[in-house]
Design a protein around this motif. Structure first.
Motif, mmCIF file in Angstrom:
data_model
loop_
_atom_site.group_PDB
_atom_site.id
_atom_site.type_symbol
_atom_site.label_atom_id
_atom_site.label_comp_id
_atom_site.label_asym_id
_atom_site.label_seq_id
_atom_site.Cartn_x
_atom_site.Cartn_y
_atom_site.Cartn_z
ATOM 1 N N ALA A 396 0.958 -1.216 -0.032
ATOM 2 C CA ALA A 396 -0.123 -0.009 0.016
ATOM 3 C C ALA A 396 0.877 1.188 0.045
ATOM 4 O O ALA A 396 0.537 2.379 -0.537
ATOM 5 N N GLU A 397 2.096 1.084 0.776
ATOM 6 C CA GLU A 397 3.113 2.354 0.727
ATOM 7 C C GLU A 397 3.602 2.615 -0.551
ATOM 8 O O GLU A 397 3.704 3.780 -1.076
ATOM 9 N N ILE A 398 3.969 1.388 -1.243
ATOM 10 C CA ILE A 398 4.454 1.929 -2.464
ATOM 11 C C ILE A 398 3.582 2.205 -3.675
ATOM 12 O O ILE A 398 3.873 3.051 -4.251
ATOM 13 N N GLY A 399 2.479 1.701 -3.545
ATOM 14 C CA GLY A 399 1.368 2.328 -4.450
ATOM 15 C C GLY A 399 1.380 3.582 -4.295
ATOM 16 O O GLY A 399 0.761 4.220 -5.137
ATOM 17 N N GLU A 405 -1.818 9.149 -13.519
ATOM 18 C CA GLU A 405 -1.535 9.363 -14.504
ATOM 19 C C GLU A 405 0.107 9.096 -14.961
ATOM 20 O O GLU A 405 0.414 9.038 -16.128
ATOM 21 N N GLU A 406 0.668 8.698 -13.874
ATOM 22 C CA GLU A 406 2.378 8.314 -14.067
ATOM 23 C C GLU A 406 2.297 6.992 -14.739
ATOM 24 O O GLU A 406 1.779 5.988 -14.371
ATOM 25 N N ILE A 409 7.169 1.364 -15.191
ATOM 26 C CA ILE A 409 7.529 -0.215 -15.430
ATOM 27 C C ILE A 409 8.092 -0.559 -14.190
ATOM 28 O O ILE A 409 8.828 0.123 -13.594
ATOM 29 N N ALA A 410 7.910 -1.724 -13.920
ATOM 30 C CA ALA A 410 8.317 -2.426 -12.471
ATOM 31 C C ALA A 410 8.753 -3.814 -12.657
ATOM 32 O O ALA A 410 8.205 -4.616 -13.339
ATOM 33 N N LEU A 411 9.817 -4.027 -12.096
ATOM 34 C CA LEU A 411 10.470 -5.459 -11.654
ATOM 35 C C LEU A 411 10.048 -5.774 -10.308
ATOM 36 O O LEU A 411 10.735 -5.397 -9.268
ATOM 37 N N THR A 412 9.039 -6.461 -10.372
ATOM 38 C CA THR A 412 8.167 -6.535 -9.081
ATOM 39 C C THR A 412 7.757 -8.070 -8.976
ATOM 40 O O THR A 412 7.616 -8.742 -9.877
ATOM 41 N N GLN A 413 7.580 -8.579 -7.664
ATOM 42 C CA GLN A 413 6.885 -9.773 -7.490
ATOM 43 C C GLN A 413 5.502 -10.189 -8.100
ATOM 44 O O GLN A 413 4.707 -9.157 -8.408
ATOM 45 N N ASP A 414 5.633 -11.354 -8.796
ATOM 46 C CA ASP A 414 4.283 -11.761 -9.105
ATOM 47 C C ASP A 414 3.690 -10.972 -10.282
ATOM 48 O O ASP A 414 2.568 -10.577 -10.469
ATOM 49 N N TYR A 415 4.648 -10.452 -11.082
ATOM 50 C CA TYR A 415 4.300 -9.467 -12.396
ATOM 51 C C TYR A 415 3.248 -8.431 -12.001
ATOM 52 O O TYR A 415 2.084 -7.964 -12.604
ATOM 53 N N LEU A 419 0.991 -5.271 -6.307
ATOM 54 C CA LEU A 419 0.893 -4.058 -6.206
ATOM 55 C C LEU A 419 -0.699 -3.638 -6.588
ATOM 56 O O LEU A 419 -1.317 -2.974 -6.259
ATOM 57 N N GLU A 420 -1.223 -4.455 -7.493
ATOM 58 C CA GLU A 420 -2.550 -4.315 -7.964
ATOM 59 C C GLU A 420 -3.580 -4.561 -6.864
ATOM 60 O O GLU A 420 -4.505 -3.621 -6.600
ATOM 61 N N TYR A 421 -3.431 -5.616 -6.093
ATOM 62 C CA TYR A 421 -4.358 -5.936 -4.865
ATOM 63 C C TYR A 421 -4.137 -4.937 -3.805
ATOM 64 O O TYR A 421 -5.018 -4.484 -3.275
ATOM 65 N N TRP A 422 -2.889 -5.004 -3.326
ATOM 66 C CA TRP A 422 -2.650 -3.975 -2.093
ATOM 67 C C TRP A 422 -2.370 -2.703 -2.253
ATOM 68 O O TRP A 422 -2.662 -1.851 -1.451
ATOM 69 N N GLY A 423 -1.781 -2.371 -3.425
ATOM 70 C CA GLY A 423 -1.139 -1.063 -3.634
ATOM 71 C C GLY A 423 -2.179 -0.422 -4.598
ATOM 72 O O GLY A 423 -1.903 1.044 -4.857
ATOM 73 N N TRP A 424 -3.301 -0.899 -5.267
ATOM 74 C CA TRP A 424 -4.088 -0.459 -6.113
ATOM 75 C C TRP A 424 -3.328 0.350 -7.454
ATOM 76 O O TRP A 424 -3.824 1.328 -7.885
ATOM 77 N N ARG A 425 -2.338 -0.070 -7.815
ATOM 78 C CA ARG A 425 -1.646 0.477 -8.912
ATOM 79 C C ARG A 425 -1.387 -0.699 -9.926
ATOM 80 O O ARG A 425 -0.858 -1.895 -9.373
ATOM 81 N N SER A 426 -1.410 -0.538 -11.122
ATOM 82 C CA SER A 426 -1.349 -1.576 -12.122
ATOM 83 C C SER A 426 0.029 -0.954 -13.175
ATOM 84 O O SER A 426 -0.354 0.174 -13.754
ATOM 85 N N PHE A 427 1.024 -1.665 -13.204
ATOM 86 C CA PHE A 427 2.165 -0.981 -13.929
ATOM 87 C C PHE A 427 2.677 -2.165 -14.824
ATOM 88 O O PHE A 427 2.145 -3.357 -14.651
#
Length: 509
Positions: A396-399, A405-406, A409-415, A419-427
């Motif tokens: 959540a903090e990362i998201g 609007e930004e 690109i992310a090298l992050t766990q589980d593609y 981030l989508e579930y807890w951070g509410w961001r899709s990269f």
């Protein structure tokens, strides 16, 4: 069927089954509310995000509108390879429990235990109570089975339905009524509908059973056999037609499951063996294969030939995933369990002969309970060793570091699913080393510069959260640190500013 009498009384047998199934349920409910990141989180998060999207379609009260819209949008981004049956069940339950991730864990555990009931009943048709008990105990208590059967994915449901099909189909052979025909067809069809790979185990098990009793000519003339086949094929066929010709995206989901070059790769078979050994235990696979020599039941032997053959064919067809995805071996666990039945029967027959006195028999009980407790305690310690709950706040903090609007690109766990579930961001997701290797296997060779330019073009930031993978990609690490400034660094994440590359100093300055 031999009559081993280690558990001589009905009370002793009942208490033993209650103990085994009770212990199997208890260990699966331990650490229930921890986040489901302990077993193939990439696959589980697909179902988790889909279930949330389905739940949000009901527009539950107390959830902000932007979250409802975002949750539904993220769910649509996840590919529908299998029908979302399990996800629908969990989403429906959310209406009563709220969005609680442990709901799926409870359902998956119950599905696996129900499968254990069918396995016990099936094994009991071929061997003694003791042999069936060994099969069921292995299926329920083997460590990988405990962890894997708690996962939110179609596999626990599929395994349950396959076991139910084997059991009902075995009864159909003995009692070929139309009721058993209907049940067998529906159960086989549902198993394949839930996950298409079940077709190998449904057909393989059915062939193993029928060929031990009937000739091929008799089968082709049997109307009930055609009824079972029709019912078994119908649900999945309808979904395939819908997904390929109406929805239009299902065909692409099957690409890359079979890689012809891997059939000639010794290393791929070694990887297959490694995954199978982790999932089912190398020594148990060996003992299960030795069980062929102990079985006096011809029908059981031919049935096992069908099951082992179906597993091998399944692995050859899914030759990439069988060597890289551990959960693809979950169907192997009931096969090994059933194959252990003759060995279990033989073992208890020898133990019974060696312990005629009550006190020696009681000593064996204590030893067996100690072994059961030891396995469960080890699994309990494995679950307790890692607490994933703080992950939710971290993502959540990362998201929160990015605006909508930004472009990132992310090298992050589980593609990016966490981030989508807890951070509410899709990269956009930067590929892993394994992804590049997979692309090269499929003749998609490319250079790092081509890859970086393709992915980073028009992006504002590069987010890194998977530092273990980051260390493996030396070219990427060198490019980012040498060419772009660090925009922000926090607990478990690093953000590079792609909009303002580092300017090289002029010559002589």
């Amino acid at each position: 069927m031999s009559q081993t009498t280690f558990f001589a009384s009905r009370l002793a047998r009942t208490c033993t089954l209650v103990l085994i199934f009770g212990a199997a349920l208890a260990i699966r409910l331990y650490d229930l509310t921890d986040l489901p990141l302990d077993f193939h989180p990439t696959r589980q998060l697909v179902s988790i995000i889909k279930a949330r999207g389905l739940y949000y379609k009901t527009e539950p009260e107390g959830i902000p509108t932007w979250e409802l819209k975002t949750g539904r949008r993220f769910a649509k981004l996840k590919a529908d390879v299998e029908p979302v049956v399990f996800e629908q069940l969990v989403a429906f339950t959310y209406r009563f429990t709220g969005e609680q991730l442990w709901v799926a864990r409870v359902y998956a555990s119950l599905f696996w235990l129900i499968g254990g009931i069918f396995l016990f009943l099936l094994a009991r048709e071929f061997v003694s109570f003791e042999g069936a008990l060994v099969s069921t105990t292995y299926y329920l208590i083997f460590p990988y089975a405990i962890i894997g059967s708690r996962s939110f994915q179609p596999d626990p449901v599929m395994v349950m339905l396959v076991l139910a099909f084997w059991r009902i189909f075995s009864r159909w052979i003995r009692f070929p009524s139309w009721i058993n025909t209907l049940l067998a067809g529906l159960l086989g069809g549902l198993a394949i509908f839930i996950k298409f790979s079940a077709v190998f185990f449904v057909i393989g098990g059915a062939l193993g059973l029928v060929l031990s009793r009937f000739t091929l000519r008799d089968l082709l003339r049997n109307v009930q056999v055609w009824g079972i086949a029709l019912l078994g094929a119908l649900p999945a066929s309808i979904y395939l037609v819908y997904g390929i010709f109406i929805r239009g995206d299902l065909a692409s989901q099957f690409k890359g499951r079979f890689v012809p070059a891997l059939l000639l790769s010794p290393y791929n078979y070694l990887q297959w063996e490694t995954k199978a050994s982790i999932a089912a235990g190398g020594i148990f696979i060996m003992l299960a294969l030795l069980g062929f020599f102990l079985s006096n039941d011809r029908q059981l032997r031919i049935f096992l030939y069908g099951l082992w053959g179906s597993y091998i064919l399944y692995g050859l067809v899914f030759d990439y995933h069988i060597a890289t995805h551990g959960y693809y071996h979950l169907p192997l666990i009931p096969i090994v369990g059933l194959a252990l039945a003759p060995l279990g029967e033989w073992f208890f027959a020898r133990i019974t002969e060696a312990t005629p006195q009550r006190w020696t028999r009681s000593t064996v009980y204590v030893i067996l309970i100690f072994g059961l407790f030891s396995v469960l305690w080890d699994v309990r310690n494995q679950m307790k060793a890692v607490d994933y709950r703080p992950e939710a706040a971290r993502w959540a903090e990362i998201g929160a570091q990015f605006d909508d609007e930004e472009r990132v690109i992310a090298l992050t766990q589980d593609y990016g699913s966490r981030l989508e579930y807890w951070g509410w961001r899709s990269f956009a997701s930067w590929p892993y080393v394994g992804d590049a290797g997979y692309a090269n296997i499929r003749a998609g060779v490319f250079t790092f510069d081509d890859l970086f330019n393709r992915y980073s073009s028009k992006m504002s930031y590069f987010l890194v959260t998977d530092f273990e993978e980051f260390d493996k990609q030396s070219q990427l690490k060198e490019r980012l640190f040498n060419s772009y400034p660090v925009y922000l660094e926090g607990d478990g994440y690093l953000i590079f500013d792609l909009k303002n590359p580092i300017q090289e100093a002029p010559n002589g300055s």
